[in-house]
Every structure is written in C-alpha cells, then in structure tokens.
Motif scaffolding. Structure first.
Motif, short mmCIF file in Angstrom:
data_model
loop_
_atom_site.label_atom_id
_atom_site.label_comp_id
_atom_site.label_asym_id
_atom_site.label_seq_id
_atom_site.Cartn_x
_atom_site.Cartn_y
_atom_site.Cartn_z
N LEU A 238 0.83 -1.21 0.00
CA LEU A 238 0.00 0.00 0.00
C LEU A 238 0.87 1.26 0.00
O LEU A 238 0.60 2.21 -0.74
N VAL A 239 1.90 1.26 0.83
CA VAL A 239 2.77 2.43 0.93
C VAL A 239 3.51 2.66 -0.38
O VAL A 239 3.54 3.78 -0.93
N TYR A 240 4.12 1.58 -0.93
CA TYR A 240 4.87 1.74 -2.16
C TYR A 240 3.95 2.03 -3.34
O TYR A 240 4.32 2.77 -4.27
N GLY A 241 2.73 1.49 -3.30
CA GLY A 241 1.75 1.83 -4.34
C GLY A 241 1.39 3.29 -4.29
O GLY A 241 1.30 3.97 -5.33
N PHE A 242 1.20 3.82 -3.08
CA PHE A 242 0.88 5.24 -2.91
C PHE A 242 2.02 6.12 -3.41
O PHE A 242 1.79 7.20 -3.97
N LEU A 243 3.26 5.67 -3.21
CA LEU A 243 4.43 6.46 -3.61
C LEU A 243 4.69 6.40 -5.11
O LEU A 243 4.99 7.43 -5.74
#
Length: 259
Positions: free
Chosen positions: A15-20
């Motif tokens: 989720l974090v890397y997708g958001f970034l």
C-alpha cells in the motif's frame, strides 16, 4: 501468528509503495497519451516527446538546469569533501551543526534566508544567485556521504603509509583519497540531482527572466497538465533515479546517512 504478521507487513508495504510510485507510473504512461489533455486515455503515441525536443523554451531551461547543476555540484563537492574530512578528523561538536543545519531546516526557510541574504548584499538575482544557493544547500549532503565513506575506512592503512615515510599529504593522496573517491563521486551525483530537481529555493532566488527546468514545468502547469509536461517529467524522473542508483552503488551508506 508469525505468518499472519508477515502478510500484514507485506500488505502495508504494498500500500505504501503503491501510494508512492503509482502516481509516478501514471505520469510516465500518460506521457504517451494521444491527446492534448490528460482527461482520458485515447491511444499510444510518442508525438509528445517529439514536441518536447522541438520546444526551444524547454530545451533552454534544460540547458540552464544542467549547467547550474554541473557548476554547483563541482563547488559543493569540493567544499563538502573538506567539511566531511573535518567532521571525521576533528570531531568538533559545533562543526556538524553548522554543516548539517541546511539539510535539517525546512526548505522554505532555507529559501527565505537565502533570499534575504542576497537582498541584504544587493546581489543581482539570476543564474549566479541560483548557483550559489544550490551550492549552499548541497554542501551538507556531500559532507554526509564523504564522512560516511571515511567511517568505513581502515585507518591502519594510513598509519602504515606514515610508518613507511609518507608525509601527511602523501598519505592522503595515495591512500585516503583513492579510498574515499567513490564517496566523493556519489556526493557529486547527489548534489547534481538535488540541483536539477530543486524548485522551492530556485523559485525564491531566480529573479526575473531566469529559467530552469523545474520553473519551466511549473509555468506550464499553470495552463494545463499536458502530455508534454508528463514527457519532460518522465525524462527528469529517469535521470534522477539513474543518478541516485549510481550514487547508492558507489556509496551504499550514502542514502541512509543523508536522512
């Protein structure tokens, strides 16, 4: 229980890397959109890259950014290397504060302080003020990388060179300098990357008529986010990632030390 925690960690990481990175991927994809606006996907084309390379204003801004980045990174690398060596050798409490403060303070505050400095000195705003400002905020990053490289160096090699009759200067050039050279190069690449990417500080100290790549992109965004903006953003992103990867390869601890 451990497997369940691992799944949650993986899910959070995705989720974090997708958001970034998803917005960056969208920028790259829409740079190939066969439409003047980015409202919807129409079809694949490389037309906007052709438009980009025939845009004289954009090419001039790119040349300015590259020249400023090259000059500022050379000076920042020189002074940053000296600062890194001083922090490693003398261990003064005040020195790291002086060198690293430009990194720690908010960028908007750094920009405002540099603007006030130039105004106080009645310094003409333009490409020279941009270059000086970029040197000022890049020195600390180079110093961190060089100091990180020095901390991993075997001091016994320098001592052996001194025992064999080398002067302090000879020991530095023949032992220390070759060992820290990858860190110096990594610091130079980082300084160059920071320079060509910088907008906030450049915006404050540029003055009328000065144009760099981030400023040109910002002026185009006031009208619309066209595929040409996406195209130059994609190329700038590619250059930045390439330089960061090279810097990380040359000095593995550089990125960790800079945070």
């Amino acid at each position: 229980m451990h497997s369940k925690q691992s799944k949650w960690l993986w899910a959070c990481a995705l989720l974090v890397y997708g958001f970034l990175y998803l917005p960056l991927l969208i920028v790259v994809v829409y740079s190939f959109n066969d439409s003047r606006l980015n409202a919807e996907w129409v079809g694949f084309t490389t037309h906007w890259y052709g438009v980009l390379f025939s845009d004289e204003q954009m090419l001039t801004a790119a040349r300015n950014s590259l020249l400023i980045g090259l000059v500022s990174s050379i000076f920042a690398t020189f002074f940053g290397t000296l600062a890194g060596l001083s922090m490693y050798k003398y261990r003064l409490r005040l020195l790291p504060v002086l060198v690293l403060t430009p990194i720690a303070i908010p960028e908007i505050l750094m920009a405002l302080s540099l603007l006030m400095f130039f105004v106080t000195l009645n310094f003409s705003m333009g490409y020279l003020s941009i270059t000086v400002a970029h040197i000022a905020f890049s020195i600390g990053f180079v110093a961190i990388v060089v100091r990180s490289r020095l901390q991993g160096m075997d001091e016994s090699l320098v001592e052996a060179a001194r025992d064999l009759g080398a002067s302090p200067l000879q020991a530095f050039w023949r032992v220390t300098f070759p060992l820290i050279l990858p860190g110096i190069i990594a610091g130079a690449l980082m300084a160059f990357t920071l320079s060509i990417d910088d907008f906030v500080i450049t915006y404050f100290v540029a003055g009328a008529g000065a144009s760099t790549l981030p400023l040109q992109i910002y002026s185009m965004l006031k009208i619309a986010v066209t595929p040409e903006v996406n195209a130059i953003s994609s190329l700038l992103m590619l250059l930045t990632l390439a330089l960061i990867m090279i810097a990380a390869k040359l000095a593995p601890g550089a990125l960790r030390a800079s945070h």
